[in-house]
Design an enzyme around this catalytic site. Structure first.
Site, PDB file in Angstrom:
ATOM      1  N   GLN A  78      15.259   7.040   2.965  1.00  0.00           N
ATOM      2  CA  GLN A  78      14.357   7.200   1.825  1.00  0.00           C
ATOM      3  C   GLN A  78      13.471   8.429   1.979  1.00  0.00           C
ATOM      4  O   GLN A  78      13.258   9.178   1.020  1.00  0.00           O
ATOM      5  CB  GLN A  78      13.494   5.952   1.650  1.00  0.00           C
ATOM      6  CG  GLN A  78      14.213   4.772   1.033  1.00  0.00           C
ATOM      7  CD  GLN A  78      13.241   3.681   0.639  1.00  0.00           C
ATOM      8  OE1 GLN A  78      12.251   3.431   1.309  1.00  0.00           O
ATOM      9  NE2 GLN A  78      13.528   3.021  -0.464  1.00  0.00           N
ATOM     10  N   ASP A 134       2.763  -8.147   3.567  1.00  0.00           N
ATOM     11  CA  ASP A 134       2.592  -6.714   3.303  1.00  0.00           C
ATOM     12  C   ASP A 134       1.102  -6.420   3.283  1.00  0.00           C
ATOM     13  O   ASP A 134       0.396  -6.806   2.352  1.00  0.00           O
ATOM     14  CB  ASP A 134       3.241  -6.335   1.967  1.00  0.00           C
ATOM     15  CG  ASP A 134       3.338  -4.830   1.764  1.00  0.00           C
ATOM     16  OD1 ASP A 134       2.568  -4.089   2.400  1.00  0.00           O
ATOM     17  OD2 ASP A 134       4.192  -4.398   0.963  1.00  0.00           O
ATOM     18  N   ARG A 136      -0.341  -3.393   3.356  1.00  0.00           N
ATOM     19  CA  ARG A 136      -0.635  -2.005   2.983  1.00  0.00           C
ATOM     20  C   ARG A 136      -1.608  -1.913   1.805  1.00  0.00           C
ATOM     21  O   ARG A 136      -1.678  -2.811   0.979  1.00  0.00           O
ATOM     22  CB  ARG A 136       0.661  -1.274   2.631  1.00  0.00           C
ATOM     23  CG  ARG A 136       1.577  -1.072   3.827  1.00  0.00           C
ATOM     24  CD  ARG A 136       2.901  -0.473   3.413  1.00  0.00           C
ATOM     25  NE  ARG A 136       3.694  -1.403   2.608  1.00  0.00           N
ATOM     26  CZ  ARG A 136       4.917  -1.128   2.152  1.00  0.00           C
ATOM     27  NH1 ARG A 136       5.471   0.048   2.414  1.00  0.00           N
ATOM     28  NH2 ARG A 136       5.572  -2.022   1.445  1.00  0.00           N
TER      29      ARG A 136
END
Length: 204
Positions: A78, A134, A136
């Site tokens: 990516q 997650d 983040r």
């Protein structure tokens, strides 16, 4: 002592923004330090401010994928695909955030890998360690983009949380650009978990 004082003054005057030639083309790299001392990078090309809606990728640090070429995830492919695509576009940026392991850090990430070796999926491994699925945040990414004079972007992502993270911090996302790369037999289960249990938009 006099030289040391002069060096300190000089350091304060030099902006951390420099030319960065890469195998994908020529960029510039700008570094921002957040309130916790984490150093985040913005790798860019072209005049972002003059572009109505530049192509942007928010990429969270992944040592195993980005540096070691791990095929447990799709992070390395990516990152490389984003840099290539931005060069083709002629203007755009990769915001590289120091948020290893979806925000849990490298040590905890490898602990989660050990649980995955025992059959846990990527989500349950984090939860079994008492960690968020997650962790983040994207406020610093929005701040870095905004400081480049950008208010609206086309965002390369499969993760709706990144779109929401920018919108909530004042950056308009004009378009989501699908960014599926690096699918392999080793990470198909990982990607299916992200799609089914974490809401990622993945046509796999």
């Amino acid at each position: 002592m006099k030289l040391k004082r002069n060096s300190q003054i000089l350091n304060n005057k030099i902006e951390a923004d420099a030319y960065l030639p890469t195998e994908f083309g020529n960029f510039r790299v700008k570094v921002t330090v957040d309130d916790y001392g984490n150093e985040h990078s913005l790798v860019y090309t072209g005049n972002l401010q003059d572009c109505d809606s530049p192509l942007i990728r928010i990429h969270s640090e992944c040592l195993t994928g980005d540096a070691f070429g791990s095929m447990k995830c799709d992070c390395g492919p990516q990152l490389r695909a984003a840099l290539k695509r931005i060069q083709i576009e002629g203007v755009g940026a990769v915001v590289y955030l120091r948020q290893e392991g979806r925000g849990i850090g490298l040590h905890s990430k490898i602990q989660a890998y050990a649980l995955q070796d025992q059959g846990y999926d990527t989500l349950d491994a984090n939860l079994a360690l008492g960690l968020p699925a997650d962790g983040r945040t994207y406020d610093i990414a929005a701040e870095m983009i905004s400081k480049m004079g950008v208010k609206r972007v086309r965002l390369m992502t499969n993760n709706p949380l990144k779109i929401r993270g920018l919108i909530d911090n004042g950056i308009e996302v004009e378009e989501r650009v699908s960014h599926i790369n690096g699918i392999s037999p080793e990470n198909k289960g990982y990607l299916k978990t992200k799609r089914k249990r974490m809401g990622h938009i993945l046509e796999i």
